[in-house]
Design an enzyme around this catalytic site. Structure first.
Site, PDB file in Angstrom:
ATOM      1  N   HIS A 298      18.927 -55.302 -35.374  1.00 44.85           N
ATOM      2  CA  HIS A 298      18.595 -53.765 -35.418  1.00 44.85           C
ATOM      3  C   HIS A 298      20.145 -53.266 -34.824  1.00 44.85           C
ATOM      4  O   HIS A 298      20.601 -52.262 -35.550  1.00 44.85           O
ATOM      5  CB  HIS A 298      17.732 -53.254 -34.480  1.00 44.85           C
ATOM      6  CG  HIS A 298      17.665 -51.939 -34.187  1.00 44.85           C
ATOM      7  ND1 HIS A 298      17.249 -50.908 -34.881  1.00 44.85           N
ATOM      8  CD2 HIS A 298      18.033 -51.076 -32.861  1.00 44.85           C
ATOM      9  CE1 HIS A 298      17.290 -49.810 -34.308  1.00 44.85           C
ATOM     10  NE2 HIS A 298      17.924 -49.830 -33.150  1.00 44.85           N
ATOM     11  N   HIS A 303      23.015 -49.608 -36.005  1.00 39.91           N
ATOM     12  CA  HIS A 303      23.812 -48.731 -35.327  1.00 39.91           C
ATOM     13  C   HIS A 303      25.169 -48.749 -35.420  1.00 39.91           C
ATOM     14  O   HIS A 303      26.252 -47.664 -35.662  1.00 39.91           O
ATOM     15  CB  HIS A 303      23.781 -48.967 -33.750  1.00 39.91           C
ATOM     16  CG  HIS A 303      22.462 -48.606 -33.146  1.00 39.91           C
ATOM     17  ND1 HIS A 303      22.119 -47.152 -32.929  1.00 39.91           N
ATOM     18  CD2 HIS A 303      21.254 -48.946 -32.908  1.00 39.91           C
ATOM     19  CE1 HIS A 303      20.915 -46.811 -32.269  1.00 39.91           C
ATOM     20  NE2 HIS A 303      20.312 -47.855 -32.374  1.00 39.91           N
ATOM     21  N   GLU A 343      18.400 -42.560 -33.757  1.00 39.91           N
ATOM     22  CA  GLU A 343      17.480 -43.556 -34.484  1.00 39.91           C
ATOM     23  C   GLU A 343      16.762 -43.213 -35.746  1.00 39.91           C
ATOM     24  O   GLU A 343      16.618 -43.925 -36.632  1.00 39.91           O
ATOM     25  CB  GLU A 343      16.277 -43.831 -33.250  1.00 39.91           C
ATOM     26  CG  GLU A 343      16.792 -44.550 -32.135  1.00 39.91           C
ATOM     27  CD  GLU A 343      17.199 -45.991 -32.430  1.00 39.91           C
ATOM     28  OE1 GLU A 343      16.608 -46.687 -33.676  1.00 39.91           O
ATOM     29  OE2 GLU A 343      18.132 -46.758 -31.655  1.00 39.91           O
ATOM     30  N   SER A 362      17.679 -49.992 -40.473  1.00 46.66           N
ATOM     31  CA  SER A 362      17.350 -51.472 -40.085  1.00 46.66           C
ATOM     32  C   SER A 362      16.031 -51.776 -40.251  1.00 46.66           C
ATOM     33  O   SER A 362      15.794 -53.024 -40.092  1.00 46.66           O
ATOM     34  CB  SER A 362      17.876 -51.709 -38.733  1.00 46.66           C
ATOM     35  OG  SER A 362      16.986 -50.893 -37.677  1.00 46.66           O
TER      36      SER A 362
END
Length: 465
Positions: A298, A303, A343, A362
């Protein structure tokens, strides 16, 4: 292939913030926090002009610490003695309950009036104790408040590795790297196993084709460059130290190994000093498309590519800046802003909806769902996003859509100016890579400065004459 979504690193960020607020309220239920209070005590037609000694005597019966006691008249020059002030400015440390008692005594017992200076500017009023926060990346050594201890005993029956003691031990060994890490050290490499590499390969190979049509241009450019320079591929898991150095060269952000979910306040504060806290362990190999805990798939796939973009890096850092020293309720709101942008944010590019949020980029199922036309899409609005109910057990029913990152940044700055209350201004000194703070000036401070300037101008005018 299962389209069940992958749970993300911040799946508990908002809920954790709410729990912290509830806990702190319970701890402080019978306690009155002490903070700096500023007010003016003013004479009236029924009262004599004030003296500083009289005001000091009125205040000595209360549990307060006087910081400034200063007389003020409606003229530039002060009187020759202490007994003819029209107003007395008071800056002291006291609780709100004591401040209320002082006001009652002043108005009822002494026929005076009292003006709370914070009431002159509600945007600058604050009624909470400012908690310590990091001012540089080295201070993050003190920000290791994990939501839960990263022990094998913490793996619940909902975890794919619940009955796999080898996985539990492996996860614990990797998290020990983060527990021992100190700022300035190179991030130790992890020798990943064949199972871990295969898990990464499945996740990476599944997502990359979807990115071509669903990811924003900034993400595509960044991950293409990461692949071109050899840092990213489906064949091997990137090492945090290599990625951190690359990221620092691009936008000044660095990675720091973390053992699990840190507290929302600590996680957001790390963004303020341009550090992203990143896990090194990999989800269980029997469930490559689902994880109930943070993992490097993730972090690195979702990110890092976005943090390679300058505009988005600035946006992420400023979310962190908003969190410094604010009350628990504001942490909840900022965590919610983070959730619906960093997010789960969507944006418009060339007339199409694209994903920029790491929780979407992700997660195979979430990416398909977000762009399917089924969920509700609304224009990004900080007031709404900061209190919007969230979903951490299924796909998001609602996404906020930003026109550009710059527009989202301006909206967030406007929101902060009118909503976030703290007794100081915070700025990031890029040359020193540290946070600098400056106490906010009260209405009376500004008035005093204006009077001083007027006095100086008058003196200069007399010299000219």
């Amino acid at each position: 292939m299962s389209t069940r979504r992958m749970l993300r690193k911040t799946s508990s960020l908002i809920e954790d913030a709410k729990l912290v607020t509830q806990r702190n309220h319970a701890d402080n239920e019978n306690q009155q926090p002490v903070s700096i209070q500023e007010f003016l005590i003013c004479s009236t037609a029924q009262s004599d002009k004030l003296s500083l000694s009289f005001v000091a005597g009125c205040l000595e019966n209360y549990e307060i610490k006087i910081k400034i006691l200063e007389g003020k008249n409606g003229k530039i020059h002060p009187p020759k003695d202490d007994n003819c002030w029209e107003q007395v400015y008071v800056s002291c440390e006291c609780s709100l309950s004591h401040l209320t008692s002082i006001e009652k005594t002043i108005t009822e017992a002494y026929s005076l009036t009292m003006k709370r200076l914070s009431s002159l500017d509600n945007a600058r009023s604050f009624h909470h104790e400012v908690q310590w926060f990091p001012k540089c990346a080295a201070d993050l050594d003190l920000c290791q408040h994990l939501r839960e201890k990263p022990d094998a005993d913490r793996i619940t029956d909902e975890h794919p590795g619940f009955q796999d003691p080898d996985y539990a031990e492996r996860r614990r060994n990797i998290t020990e790297i983060a527990m021992r890490y100190k700022h300035g050290d190179p991030i130790p490499s992890v020798e990943y196993t064949n199972d871990e590499k295969e898990t990464w390969r499945k996740v990476y190979s599944t997502l990359r084709p979807l990115h071509a049509t669903g990811a924003c241009l900034q993400y595509l450019n960044a991950i293409d460059e990461l692949e071109t320079c050899g840092l990213y591929s489906a064949d091997d898991i990137p090492q945090l130290n290599d990625v951190s150095e690359y990221l620092n060269d691009r936008t000044g952000f660095r990675l720091r190994p973390v053992a699990g979910l840190v507290s929302p306040r600590d996680f957001l504060a790390s963004l303020a000093v341009k550090v992203f806290q990143c896990t090194q362990y990999v989800r269980h190999h029997l469930s490559p498309m689902h994880t109930p805990e943070p993992d490097c798939c993730h972090e690195l796939i979702g990110h890092v590519p976005m943090l390679c973009d300058e505009e988005f890096a600035i946006f992420s850092q400023e979310i962190g800046m908003l969190s410094l020293g604010v009350c628990d309720e504001d942490i909840e709101k900022i965590a919610s802003l983070y959730w619906f942008t960093v997010e789960f944010g969507l944006c418009k590019q060339d007339g199409k909806i694209k994903a920029y949020g790491a929780g979407i980029l992700s997660a195979y199922g979430e990416l398909e769902h977000a762009l399917s036309g089924r969920p509700q899409l609304v224009e990004f609005d900080c007031d709404k996003a900061s209190v919007q109910p969230y979903q951490d057990a299924d796909y998001q029913p609602l996404y906020f859509v930003a026109s550009t990152f710059k527009d989202a940044l301006f909206k967030m700055r406007d929101y902060a100016a009118k909503t976030i209350k703290r007794p100081f201004d915070a700025t990031f000194d890029a040359s020193k890579t540290m946070i600098r703070t400056q106490t906010k000036r009260s209405a009376y401070d500004i008035t005093r400065a204006v009077e001083q300037i007027r006095s100086q101008v008058t003196a200069l005018e007399e010299l000219i004459i």
